[in-house]
Write a protein that holds these residues in place. Structure first.
Motif, mmCIF file in Angstrom:
data_model
loop_
_atom_site.group_PDB
_atom_site.id
_atom_site.type_symbol
_atom_site.label_atom_id
_atom_site.label_comp_id
_atom_site.label_asym_id
_atom_site.label_seq_id
_atom_site.Cartn_x
_atom_site.Cartn_y
_atom_site.Cartn_z
ATOM 1 N N PHE A 14 0.823 -1.202 0.000
ATOM 2 C CA PHE A 14 0.000 0.000 0.000
ATOM 3 C C PHE A 14 0.864 1.261 0.000
ATOM 4 O O PHE A 14 0.563 2.233 -0.692
ATOM 5 C CB PHE A 14 -0.968 0.005 1.177
ATOM 6 N N TYR A 15 1.948 1.248 0.747
ATOM 7 C CA TYR A 15 2.855 2.394 0.757
ATOM 8 C C TYR A 15 3.462 2.623 -0.624
ATOM 9 O O TYR A 15 3.501 3.762 -1.117
ATOM 10 C CB TYR A 15 3.967 2.190 1.800
ATOM 11 N N ILE A 16 3.924 1.562 -1.262
ATOM 12 C CA ILE A 16 4.559 1.684 -2.573
ATOM 13 C C ILE A 16 3.554 2.147 -3.620
ATOM 14 O O ILE A 16 3.882 2.977 -4.480
ATOM 15 C CB ILE A 16 5.221 0.344 -2.976
ATOM 16 N N VAL A 17 2.339 1.647 -3.579
ATOM 17 C CA VAL A 17 1.321 2.058 -4.542
ATOM 18 C C VAL A 17 0.983 3.535 -4.356
ATOM 19 O O VAL A 17 0.879 4.287 -5.339
ATOM 20 C CB VAL A 17 0.068 1.164 -4.426
ATOM 21 N N ILE A 18 0.835 3.979 -3.118
ATOM 22 C CA ILE A 18 0.562 5.397 -2.858
ATOM 23 C C ILE A 18 1.726 6.258 -3.334
ATOM 24 O O ILE A 18 1.532 7.305 -3.962
ATOM 25 C CB ILE A 18 0.252 5.625 -1.369
ATOM 26 N N HIS A 19 2.942 5.809 -3.081
ATOM 27 C CA HIS A 19 4.129 6.543 -3.537
ATOM 28 C C HIS A 19 4.169 6.615 -5.066
ATOM 29 O O HIS A 19 4.518 7.661 -5.633
ATOM 30 C CB HIS A 19 5.392 5.868 -2.996
ATOM 31 N N ALA A 20 3.805 5.540 -5.738
ATOM 32 C CA ALA A 20 3.788 5.532 -7.206
ATOM 33 C C ALA A 20 2.731 6.487 -7.749
ATOM 34 O O ALA A 20 2.963 7.177 -8.750
ATOM 35 C CB ALA A 20 3.544 4.118 -7.717
ATOM 36 N N ILE A 21 1.588 6.555 -7.094
ATOM 37 C CA ILE A 21 0.534 7.480 -7.535
ATOM 38 C C ILE A 21 0.995 8.926 -7.357
ATOM 39 O O ILE A 21 0.791 9.765 -8.246
ATOM 40 C CB ILE A 21 -0.775 7.203 -6.772
ATOM 41 N N ILE A 22 1.633 9.223 -6.244
ATOM 42 C CA ILE A 22 2.157 10.575 -6.014
ATOM 43 C C ILE A 22 3.218 10.918 -7.057
ATOM 44 O O ILE A 22 3.223 12.031 -7.611
ATOM 45 C CB ILE A 22 2.702 10.709 -4.581
ATOM 46 N N SER A 23 4.103 9.981 -7.351
ATOM 47 C CA SER A 23 5.123 10.208 -8.383
ATOM 48 C C SER A 23 4.491 10.420 -9.746
ATOM 49 O O SER A 23 4.958 11.245 -10.534
ATOM 50 C CB SER A 23 6.083 9.019 -8.455
ATOM 51 N N PHE A 24 3.421 9.696 -10.024
ATOM 52 C CA PHE A 24 2.724 9.849 -11.300
ATOM 53 C C PHE A 24 2.138 11.250 -11.438
ATOM 54 O O PHE A 24 2.259 11.888 -12.488
ATOM 55 C CB PHE A 24 1.618 8.797 -11.417
ATOM 56 N N VAL A 25 1.529 11.742 -10.365
ATOM 57 C CA VAL A 25 0.931 13.085 -10.402
ATOM 58 C C VAL A 25 2.017 14.149 -10.543
ATOM 59 O O VAL A 25 1.877 15.091 -11.329
ATOM 60 C CB VAL A 25 0.072 13.320 -9.138
ATOM 61 N N LYS A 26 3.124 14.013 -9.817
ATOM 62 C CA LYS A 26 4.213 14.986 -9.909
ATOM 63 C C LYS A 26 4.830 14.996 -11.313
ATOM 64 O O LYS A 26 5.151 16.056 -11.837
ATOM 65 C CB LYS A 26 5.293 14.680 -8.884
ATOM 66 N N ALA A 27 5.013 13.818 -11.898
ATOM 67 C CA ALA A 27 5.631 13.743 -13.223
ATOM 68 C C ALA A 27 4.699 14.277 -14.297
ATOM 69 O O ALA A 27 5.147 14.750 -15.335
ATOM 70 C CB ALA A 27 6.022 12.302 -13.539
ATOM 71 N N ARG A 28 3.403 14.207 -14.058
ATOM 72 C CA ARG A 28 2.447 14.732 -15.028
ATOM 73 C C ARG A 28 2.501 16.248 -15.087
ATOM 74 O O ARG A 28 2.335 16.840 -16.149
ATOM 75 C CB ARG A 28 1.049 14.287 -14.633
ATOM 76 N N LYS A 29 2.723 16.869 -13.929
ATOM 77 C CA LYS A 29 2.796 18.324 -13.876
ATOM 78 C C LYS A 29 4.088 18.838 -14.501
ATOM 79 O O LYS A 29 4.099 19.874 -15.133
ATOM 80 C CB LYS A 29 2.684 18.807 -12.435
ATOM 81 N N LYS A 30 5.171 18.107 -14.286
ATOM 82 C CA LYS A 30 6.473 18.501 -14.829
ATOM 83 C C LYS A 30 6.809 17.575 -15.993
ATOM 84 O O LYS A 30 6.644 16.379 -15.905
ATOM 85 C CB LYS A 30 7.554 18.392 -13.757
ATOM 86 N N LYS A 31 7.314 18.136 -17.042
ATOM 87 C CA LYS A 31 7.673 17.336 -18.218
ATOM 88 C C LYS A 31 9.159 16.982 -18.228
ATOM 89 O O LYS A 31 9.727 16.714 -19.267
ATOM 90 C CB LYS A 31 7.300 18.090 -19.501
ATOM 91 N N ASP A 32 9.768 16.976 -17.054
ATOM 92 C CA ASP A 32 11.183 16.654 -16.936
ATOM 93 C C ASP A 32 11.391 15.155 -17.160
ATOM 94 O O ASP A 32 10.669 14.323 -16.605
ATOM 95 C CB ASP A 32 11.680 17.070 -15.552
ATOM 96 N N LEU A 33 12.396 14.816 -17.961
ATOM 97 C CA LEU A 33 12.647 13.414 -18.294
ATOM 98 C C LEU A 33 13.015 12.587 -17.070
ATOM 99 O O LEU A 33 12.583 11.441 -16.935
ATOM 100 C CB LEU A 33 13.747 13.310 -19.351
ATOM 101 N N SER A 34 13.773 13.184 -16.145
ATOM 102 C CA SER A 34 14.163 12.422 -14.953
ATOM 103 C C SER A 34 12.945 12.123 -14.073
ATOM 104 O O SER A 34 12.855 11.044 -13.480
ATOM 105 C CB SER A 34 15.226 13.166 -14.157
#
Length: 100
Positions: A14-34
């Motif tokens: 559950f922690y990893i899935v929540i972390h992945a969702i947060i990373s997905f939202v952050k990466a969507r806002k920023k178009k940075d390749l990293s």
């Protein structure tokens, strides 16, 4: 004792899935390749953690050796493998596009 291990695996998943969702939202806002690469790695980690959770639940609450459990593990494992390979290939393609 098995139930404690199962609860630990579930909490980690559950922690990893929540972390992945947060990373997905952050990466969507920023178009940075990293950020996109970190999002992809987080997603792959979450998918593998879900497979591990499924396998441990089948082992803890069911018969891990019966036909249904083996079929579920094979199908889920194959889907996980294909998704992770697809993520890896897309990362290689994106990195190739960025360098040219």
């Amino acid at each position: 004792m098995e139930i404690i291990v199962m609860i630990t695996i579930a909490a980690y998943t559950f922690y990893i899935v929540i972390h992945a969702i947060i990373s997905f939202v952050k990466a969507r806002k920023k178009k940075d390749l990293s950020m996109i690469m970190l999002r992809n790695i987080s997603m792959a980690c979450a998918i593998v953690a879900l497979l591990s959770l499924e396998r441990s639940m089948l082992g803890t609450f069911g018969d891990a050796g019966d036909r249904f459990s083996m079929t579920m593990t094979i199908i889920s494992g194959a889907c996980t493998f294909l998704i992770v390979v697809g993520i890896g290939v897309s990362m290689i393609i994106q990195a190739g596009k960025e360098t040219t």
